[in-house]
Design a protein around this motif. Structure first.
Motif, PDB file in Angstrom:
ATOM      1  N   SER B 188     -61.065   0.449  -0.563  1.00  0.00           N
ATOM      2  CA  SER B 188     -60.860   1.473  -1.571  1.00  0.00           C
ATOM      3  C   SER B 188     -59.685   1.133  -2.484  1.00  0.00           C
ATOM      4  N   LEU B 189     -59.806   1.571  -3.715  1.00  0.00           N
ATOM      5  CA  LEU B 189     -58.731   1.401  -4.693  1.00  0.00           C
ATOM      6  C   LEU B 189     -57.444   2.074  -4.202  1.00  0.00           C
ATOM      7  N   ARG B 190     -57.607   3.065  -3.340  1.00  0.00           N
ATOM      8  CA  ARG B 190     -56.437   3.732  -2.763  1.00  0.00           C
ATOM      9  C   ARG B 190     -55.511   2.747  -2.059  1.00  0.00           C
ATOM     10  N   GLY B 191     -56.119   1.767  -1.407  1.00  0.00           N
ATOM     11  CA  GLY B 191     -55.311   0.781  -0.681  1.00  0.00           C
ATOM     12  C   GLY B 191     -54.617  -0.179  -1.627  1.00  0.00           C
ATOM     13  N   ALA B 192     -55.280  -0.468  -2.739  1.00  0.00           N
ATOM     14  CA  ALA B 192     -54.741  -1.464  -3.668  1.00  0.00           C
ATOM     15  C   ALA B 192     -53.658  -0.891  -4.571  1.00  0.00           C
ATOM     16  N   CYS B 193     -53.720   0.413  -4.832  1.00  0.00           N
ATOM     17  CA  CYS B 193     -52.763   1.008  -5.761  1.00  0.00           C
ATOM     18  C   CYS B 193     -51.432   1.262  -5.046  1.00  0.00           C
ATOM     19  N   VAL B 194     -50.421   0.485  -5.380  1.00  0.00           N
ATOM     20  CA  VAL B 194     -49.136   0.618  -4.697  1.00  0.00           C
ATOM     21  C   VAL B 194     -48.120   1.418  -5.506  1.00  0.00           C
ATOM     22  N   GLY B 195     -48.497   1.800  -6.712  1.00  0.00           N
ATOM     23  CA  GLY B 195     -47.561   2.597  -7.500  1.00  0.00           C
ATOM     24  C   GLY B 195     -48.234   3.203  -8.714  1.00  0.00           C
ATOM     25  N   LEU B 196     -47.759   4.375  -9.097  1.00  0.00           N
ATOM     26  CA  LEU B 196     -48.302   5.036 -10.287  1.00  0.00           C
ATOM     27  C   LEU B 196     -47.164   5.706 -11.037  1.00  0.00           C
ATOM     28  N   GLU B 197     -47.313   5.738 -12.351  1.00  0.00           N
ATOM     29  CA  GLU B 197     -46.467   6.616 -13.150  1.00  0.00           C
ATOM     30  C   GLU B 197     -47.418   7.668 -13.709  1.00  0.00           C
ATOM     31  N   PHE B 198     -47.071   8.925 -13.541  1.00  0.00           N
ATOM     32  CA  PHE B 198     -47.950   9.962 -14.078  1.00  0.00           C
ATOM     33  C   PHE B 198     -47.146  11.090 -14.694  1.00  0.00           C
ATOM     34  N   VAL B 199     -47.823  11.862 -15.500  1.00  0.00           N
ATOM     35  CA  VAL B 199     -47.155  12.956 -16.184  1.00  0.00           C
ATOM     36  C   VAL B 199     -47.761  14.265 -15.690  1.00  0.00           C
ATOM     37  N   LYS B 200     -46.894  15.174 -15.278  1.00  0.00           N
ATOM     38  CA  LYS B 200     -47.353  16.486 -14.816  1.00  0.00           C
ATOM     39  C   LYS B 200     -47.758  17.355 -16.016  1.00  0.00           C
ATOM     40  N   ALA B 201     -48.446  18.427 -15.724  1.00  0.00           N
ATOM     41  CA  ALA B 201     -48.927  19.305 -16.798  1.00  0.00           C
ATOM     42  C   ALA B 201     -47.799  19.763 -17.723  1.00  0.00           C
ATOM     43  N   ASP B 202     -46.590  19.976 -17.161  1.00  0.00           N
ATOM     44  CA  ASP B 202     -45.479  20.475 -18.000  1.00  0.00           C
ATOM     45  C   ASP B 202     -44.770  19.369 -18.756  1.00  0.00           C
ATOM     46  N   GLY B 203     -45.277  18.122 -18.645  1.00  0.00           N
ATOM     47  CA  GLY B 203     -44.667  17.020 -19.378  1.00  0.00           C
ATOM     48  C   GLY B 203     -43.688  16.195 -18.561  1.00  0.00           C
ATOM     49  N   THR B 204     -43.395  16.632 -17.343  1.00  0.00           N
ATOM     50  CA  THR B 204     -42.477  15.859 -16.497  1.00  0.00           C
ATOM     51  C   THR B 204     -43.099  14.506 -16.152  1.00  0.00           C
ATOM     52  N   VAL B 205     -42.341  13.446 -16.404  1.00  0.00           N
ATOM     53  CA  VAL B 205     -42.828  12.108 -16.052  1.00  0.00           C
ATOM     54  C   VAL B 205     -42.394  11.795 -14.621  1.00  0.00           C
ATOM     55  N   VAL B 206     -43.346  11.524 -13.751  1.00  0.00           N
ATOM     56  CA  VAL B 206     -43.029  11.148 -12.374  1.00  0.00           C
ATOM     57  C   VAL B 206     -43.266   9.655 -12.249  1.00  0.00           C
ATOM     58  N   ASP B 207     -42.178   8.919 -12.094  1.00  0.00           N
ATOM     59  CA  ASP B 207     -42.291   7.459 -12.075  1.00  0.00           C
ATOM     60  C   ASP B 207     -42.309   6.942 -10.646  1.00  0.00           C
ATOM     61  N   CYS B 208     -43.479   6.670 -10.132  1.00  0.00           N
ATOM     62  CA  CYS B 208     -43.613   6.018  -8.819  1.00  0.00           C
ATOM     63  C   CYS B 208     -44.150   4.619  -9.028  1.00  0.00           C
ATOM     64  N   ALA B 209     -43.814   4.009 -10.159  1.00  0.00           N
ATOM     65  CA  ALA B 209     -44.304   2.658 -10.463  1.00  0.00           C
ATOM     66  C   ALA B 209     -43.133   1.729 -10.720  1.00  0.00           C
ATOM     67  N   ARG B 210     -42.015   2.031 -10.073  1.00  0.00           N
ATOM     68  CA  ARG B 210     -40.809   1.254 -10.364  1.00  0.00           C
ATOM     69  C   ARG B 210     -40.770  -0.072  -9.633  1.00  0.00           C
ATOM     70  N   THR B 211     -41.451  -0.128  -8.511  1.00  0.00           N
ATOM     71  CA  THR B 211     -41.402  -1.373  -7.748  1.00  0.00           C
ATOM     72  C   THR B 211     -42.801  -1.910  -7.586  1.00  0.00           C
ATOM     73  N   SER B 212     -42.862  -3.186  -7.249  1.00  0.00           N
ATOM     74  CA  SER B 212     -44.171  -3.751  -6.973  1.00  0.00           C
ATOM     75  C   SER B 212     -44.245  -4.105  -5.492  1.00  0.00           C
ATOM     76  N   LEU B 213     -43.599  -3.293  -4.678  1.00  0.00           N
ATOM     77  CA  LEU B 213     -43.627  -3.538  -3.237  1.00  0.00           C
ATOM     78  C   LEU B 213     -45.004  -3.213  -2.688  1.00  0.00           C
ATOM     79  N   ARG B 214     -45.450  -4.014  -1.755  1.00  0.00           N
ATOM     80  CA  ARG B 214     -46.743  -3.716  -1.132  1.00  0.00           C
ATOM     81  C   ARG B 214     -46.585  -2.656  -0.045  1.00  0.00           C
ATOM     82  N   LYS B 215     -45.392  -2.595   0.538  1.00  0.00           N
ATOM     83  CA  LYS B 215     -45.179  -1.599   1.588  1.00  0.00           C
ATOM     84  C   LYS B 215     -44.025  -0.687   1.188  1.00  0.00           C
TER      85      LYS B 215
END
Lengths: 257, 492
Positions: B188-215
């Motif tokens: 599943s793509l769930r396993g391959a995706c190790v980080g995401l940056e996304f924006v919440k409905a209110d415009g808050t940017v949540v940056d979980c894509a800062r590292t390229s760590l596999r674990k």
């Protein structure tokens, strides 16, 4: 009267779909870790030989390949398609560039022809790596046989063959005496896929290996490759703003108007 | 190694098989309507706004089954612009539908009513590849095929591949947790995706894509929440995907089977004899094969047998000799009606075209009811047989095909006369209930979108659906993100 034997030349080349890379030192195309396949035109030649057999027009189809150990995989493919046996002329020289000369290739095949005495030799019109397109004409000349290159159709009738040849201006039909060398062009046929039972049978068909050096042919290369470089990258296109812009560029930059 | 593949845009001629307007959910009355002042405001926040007739194509889904009435399409070029657009829409209670390549099959990426379309296609920068870890970081709008081509240049490969690769975006793939033909190999793509940056409905940017760590096991795996959420929890703007190394040696076998049991045995044998080089196991039944052969007159089925199933088995490895030996062992071990091996890459591509061409082939012939379900392998094909039986008197074409390696069946029913209420009523909810009875999933890889929220309960418990509703309200309190999708109104 059917032919006794047809000899088919098959070459192992870099698969046409592989994006070739030039080795770091510029010595040639990178061959390590690259998918190799039977040269597409050789595949067509092979198919034609098998069809002659299936039509009862020839008794035996023999595949021959020149190359390293892995060329046997290509020969197994020819056997799986339906050839009866295979001959592997072993050499570690490169076959795309700077290794075996095209003339040496033709001379090696000549030795096999002299030994096997086929009535017809079928080869591809060219290999997609070296692109020389010389094997058929050189081999015919060395043997003193008739030749028909760029075959789009082949009709064997006893001691003669009618061949439709692709030319720049259309096709021409010629009649040649056998024995002959015929090179296959794209439209000759659509090669078959090796079927399961034949893939299994192919493993048991005879495959004879002969050292290229033992055939009395001078294998010293006379062609020296000075360097190999990838083609320059194409410049990206531009979007023109208006028709006037386009006309202006065609006139002044491209100078085609 | 298939290169340029693009979803063929259907012509107007084909559009004559138009469905009556699909019944859609009622517009939420708490949502505002876009005013001219809003357009002006959004124009100031986003570098590209598409309006009027130009916005129309963004409203219609690929299958021409769903069409929304969005006035504008916002096409932000940066995460900041996405944030600014969302902050404004959230404040003004303007609904937003996020859209990638628009190749979804459940109407998830087009508006239902007048939602603002937020197109991610300009977020298309590939930031880079960490060659040590194989993690690539890129914008959500990068087209999957473009990403794959980039990776191949560096001897890596995207961990997923699907027929729409030339059009779909990686952000859309993540938002829908897309499956495809490599699932059997890379999971599943769930396993391959190790980080995401996304924006919440209110415009808050949540940056979980800062590292390229596999674990990284620190805290909640927030990216996982967004994967498969279909644009209802936030907008994915950037991702880090762990990519496998390229396996340059590919082989394709094409087999004919007399029964689905034989197909299953091929799969079991493929798993045990091919092991780690197995890269796809796909199947087609007679209906699917006939459709795809009709649509591709230039391709012949190399097997001249009436056997009702074809199986495509692909291997991809890094040692040609080793792979060939394994393939040979596999071919020796299977007991099938007939089979062949593609001798060249062009032959492989032709066989893949037969498999991947089924969906288009069905769609171009008439109105198609499409179902994408997971079922226990032993009863997987029963659904196709039952459907054929149920519709026998109606002169429709039924085809079953899909990712047999993942027990994922695509069931298509094609009606050349166009949409018929009678057919629809016999299929739905019957198909979904049938799947639920067999303990299957009503959506294996296509998602829920606007087509299936009312059937979600067939797969999810009341408690699970309630929790989904609660999560939705936490992430998107004003319920502006992709309304009418995924969740039934009852849980909101």
């Amino acid at each position: 009267m059917s032919l006794k034997r047809v000899l088919v030349g098959v070459k192992r080349v870099v698969d046409y779909a592989v994006r070739v890379r030039v080795a770091g030192d510029g010595s040639g195309v990178e061959l390590a870790n690259v998918k190799m396949s039977m040269n597409p035109f050789c595949e067509i030649a092979c198919e034609e030989a098998i069809r002659l057999k299936e039509k009862g027009l020839c008794e035996e189809a023999v595949a021959v390949s020149i190359g390293p150990k892995q060329a046997q995989e290509t020969l197994r493919s020819a056997l799986a398609m339906g050839c009866d046996r295979a001959i592997h002329i072993t050499t570690d020289a490169r076959l795309d560039q700077g290794g075996l000369d095209p003339l040496a290739v033709a001379q090696l095949l000549q030795k096999i022809v002299e030994k096997e005495e086929p009535d017809l030799v079928l080869v591809g019109k060219q290999s997609i790596d070296g692109d020389h397109g010389t094997t058929a004409p050189m081999l015919a000349e060395l043997l003193g046989w008739s030749q028909a290159t760029f075959a789009a159709s082949l009709n064997v009738d006893g001691g003669t063959a009618e061949v439709e040849r692709e030319t720049d201006a259309g096709t021409e039909v010629i009649k040649i005496q056998l024995p002959a060398v015929v090179s296959a062009d794209l439209r000759l046929n659509a090669p078959r896929y090796p079927k399961l039972p034949n893939i299994m049978k192919a493993k048991k068909k005879p495959l004879e290996a002969i050292d290229a050096a033992s055939l009395g042919v001078d294998l010293t290369p006379s062609i020296v490759v000075e360097g190999v470089a990838p083609p320059a990258a194409r410049k990206a296109g531009v979007t023109v703003e208006s028709v006037d812009d386009l006309v202006d560029k065609l006139k002044n930059e491209a100078a085609v108007l | 190694m298939r290169l340029a593949r693009h979803i063929r845009r259907r012509t107007d001629a084909v559009r004559s098989f138009s469905a009556p307007t699909m019944p859609v959910a009622k517009r939420h009355d708490w949502l505002s309507t876009l005013e001219d002042a809003d357009v002006a405001n959004l124009n100031a926040r986003c570098s590209k706004i598409i309006e009027g007739a130009d916005a129309k194509p963004y409203n219609r889904d690929w299958m021409d089954k769903c069409e929304g009435k969005a006035r504008i399409v916002a096409q932000p070029a940066t995460t900041e612009e996405v944030s600014a657009v969302l902050a404004y829409c959230n404040e003004k209670r303007l609904a937003v539908t996020t859209q990638g390549g628009k190749t979804g099959l459940v109407g998830g990426s087009v508006p239902v009513h007048d939602e603002v379309i937020l197109s991610t296609t300009r977020l298309n920068t590939i930031e880079g590849l960490d060659k040590d870890t194989g993690v690539v970081t890129c914008g959500a709008g990068v087209v999957l095929e473009t990403l794959d081509a980039y990776l191949r240049e560096h001897d890596f490969v995207a961990p997923l591949d699907l027929g729409a690769a030339g059009t779909c975006t990686i952000g859309g793939n993540l938002a829908t947790n897309a499956g495809g033909v490599r699932f059997v190999r890379y999971g599943s793509l769930r396993g391959a995706c190790v980080g995401l940056e996304f924006v919440k409905a209110d415009g808050t940017v949540v940056d979980c894509a800062r590292t390229s760590l596999r674990k990284d096991n620190t805290g909640y795996a927030l990216p996982q929440l967004l994967i498969g959420s279909e644009g209802t929890l936030g907008v994915i703007t950037k991702c880090c995907i762990a990519c496998p190394s390229l396996s340059p040696f590919v082989n394709v076998a094409w087999l004919a089977c007399n029964s689905f049991d034989e197909v299953r045995k091929v799969l079991t044998t493929a798993r045990s004899t091919l092991g780690e080089i197995l890269s796809a196991v796909e199947f087609l039944d007679r209906g699917a094969l006939d459709a795809t052969l009709r649509a591709h007159p230039d391709i012949e089925d190399p097997l001249e047998t009436d056997a009702p199933f074809r199986v495509l088995v692909e291997t991809a490895g890094c040692d040609a000799t080793h792979d060939a030996a394994k393939l040979e062992r596999f071919l020796e071990a299977i007991d099938v009606e007939d089979g062949c091996v593609a001798p060249t890459t062009s032959a492989m591509n032709a066989l893949w075209t037969l498999r991947e061409g089924v969906s288009d082939a069905m769609t171009s012939r008439g109105f198609v009811y499409k179902y994408d379900v997971s079922l226990p392998p032993s009863t997987l094909y029963d659904l196709v047989e039952k459907t054929t039986e149920r519709l026998e008197h109606l002169d429709v074409d039924v085809a079953g095909y899909g990712h047999v390696g993942d027990a994922n069946l695509h069931l298509n029913v094609c009606d050349v006369t166009g949409y018929r209420e009678e057919v629809h009523a016999l299929l739905e909810p019957w198909v979904y209930e049938e799947v639920a009875r067999s303990r299957g999933s009503i959506s294996a890889e296509h998602g829920v979108g606007q087509c299936k929220p009312e059937y979600l309960h067939l797969n999810k418990s009341v408690e699970a659906m309630d929790l989904m509703g609660s999560l939705k309200k936490v992430m998107d309190p004003h319920l502006i993100l992709n309304p009418y999708k995924v969740l039934p109104a009852s849980v909101l």
